[in-house]
Design an enzyme around this catalytic site. Sequence first.
Site, PDB file in Angstrom:
ATOM      1  N   PHE A  78      44.491  45.460  39.319  1.00 17.12           N
ATOM      2  CA  PHE A  78      44.985  46.544  38.410  1.00 17.12           C
ATOM      3  C   PHE A  78      43.988  46.359  37.195  1.00 17.12           C
ATOM      4  O   PHE A  78      42.907  46.705  37.373  1.00 17.12           O
ATOM      5  CB  PHE A  78      46.492  45.888  38.116  1.00 17.12           C
ATOM      6  N   SER A  79      44.421  46.369  36.087  1.00 12.38           N
ATOM      7  CA  SER A  79      43.659  46.770  34.885  1.00 12.38           C
ATOM      8  C   SER A  79      42.344  45.586  34.605  1.00 12.38           C
ATOM      9  O   SER A  79      41.557  45.939  33.904  1.00 12.38           O
ATOM     10  CB  SER A  79      44.378  46.617  33.591  1.00 12.38           C
ATOM     11  N   ALA A  80      42.313  44.491  35.313  1.00 11.66           N
ATOM     12  CA  ALA A  80      41.018  43.929  35.435  1.00 11.66           C
ATOM     13  C   ALA A  80      40.249  44.531  35.722  1.00 11.66           C
ATOM     14  O   ALA A  80      38.849  44.215  35.820  1.00 11.66           O
ATOM     15  CB  ALA A  80      41.486  42.440  36.198  1.00 11.66           C
ATOM     16  N   TYR A 168      45.780  51.892  24.150  1.00 11.30           N
ATOM     17  CA  TYR A 168      45.341  51.799  25.452  1.00 11.30           C
ATOM     18  C   TYR A 168      45.499  52.828  26.168  1.00 11.30           C
ATOM     19  O   TYR A 168      46.324  53.418  26.366  1.00 11.30           O
ATOM     20  CB  TYR A 168      46.391  50.530  25.963  1.00 11.30           C
TER      21      TYR A 168
END
Length: 416
Positions: A78-80, A168
């Site tokens: 995911f956002s990693a 974000y």
Amino acid sequence: MSNVASSPGLSGLPTGVGGYAVDGFGPLVRTFARLVGGHPGGGGALTVLRHGEPLVEIRVGDCAPGREWGPDTGSIVFSATKGIAATVIHRLADRGLIDYDAPVAAYWPEFAANGKERITVRQLLSHRAGLSGLPPIARGIDDVLDHRLMEERLAAAKPDHLLGIPTYHALTFGWLLAGLARAVTGRGMGELFRTEIAEPLGTDGIHLGAPPVGSTTTAAILLGNRLAPVGTTYVSLVLGRAYGFPGAPGAAARALFLPGLDAFLEGDIPPILATELPAGNGVCTATGLATLYSPLANEGMIAGRRFLSPCTVKAMRRIESYRLDHALFYIPMLWHMGYHSLPMPGARTGFGHIGMGGSFGWADPGTGISVGFVHNRLGIGSIGSDQLASAWVLPLVVRGARAAHRTTTRTDRRAA
């Protein structure tokens, strides 16, 4: 699966845990076994490197029903993924192809539309471009799955009232970086993940979307109820109305929610794997993530080779914003250019990126340590506790590294 570590590491690993850990990391390994392996279904892996050398490479549980997690098992992080996409941009900047303080439109002329001609690369990388909202650019999942369309619509979009304020860019971040990179190189992010990241680092543990045929990496199946509750009529109605709320609730809803997006993650091979979503669909092994962050923790060097210049690494380490993030309910994210630090033990001096569900990659330049943590559990009921994995992983990594150093020092003295 073996549960015995090789000498001179720990004399034994907990039952069900495979891999290796050096002396000093017992508390980390036991906590990992309990919190990642102590639940029915699902699994995960954790790698810790110091100056590129492995201190911990452990795994536990299943990557699919009846199939154990292996050293080449990857998971959607995911956002990693954002940290990987940002590193692509830094690689291009390192070669003089991009200037952080130049307008994005200097490289991507279409981006100048609707008053965006002065937005800089630095603003883009630090979530200050005023383009975090999904509703202005996408009607549903079919639009989101078309990454070229998303790049084009963001180029034409008008920034909102949060331009210049940390907000974000949960999904739009990846398409913005992809559009910039494509304008500079003529290539998409999927290809750039391979040519700018995986190949130079010598790893097959980093992919954008599903690993290709012939890759050693296999993608773990997501286990849990995923985001199904978000797709119910009532919840969708509430979140849809939240678009207009003032402050953090509205900003979060616009950045994170689109009707039908919960279907993105359904099935053993979910639709999210079939697109290029540089903000959220990286498939990585724990060792792949730790390998990526190793040169970021070691002045740009890996295995005696230069991956990034010291000047670029210094720019990456700089905190760009100390302000509270509007789309993350005012959490102090301490944004870098594409990464973040966290005001908690073990994370203050490092940087990296955490994804939904808690998978993350991390670099600590002060110690030369890099960390990769991945798992495949994703459920509304557990997502809160899973999201906080870094809060126990990073302090225990620091503790283990200190203990391992003391053990090594005593061994060296005895040998002398």
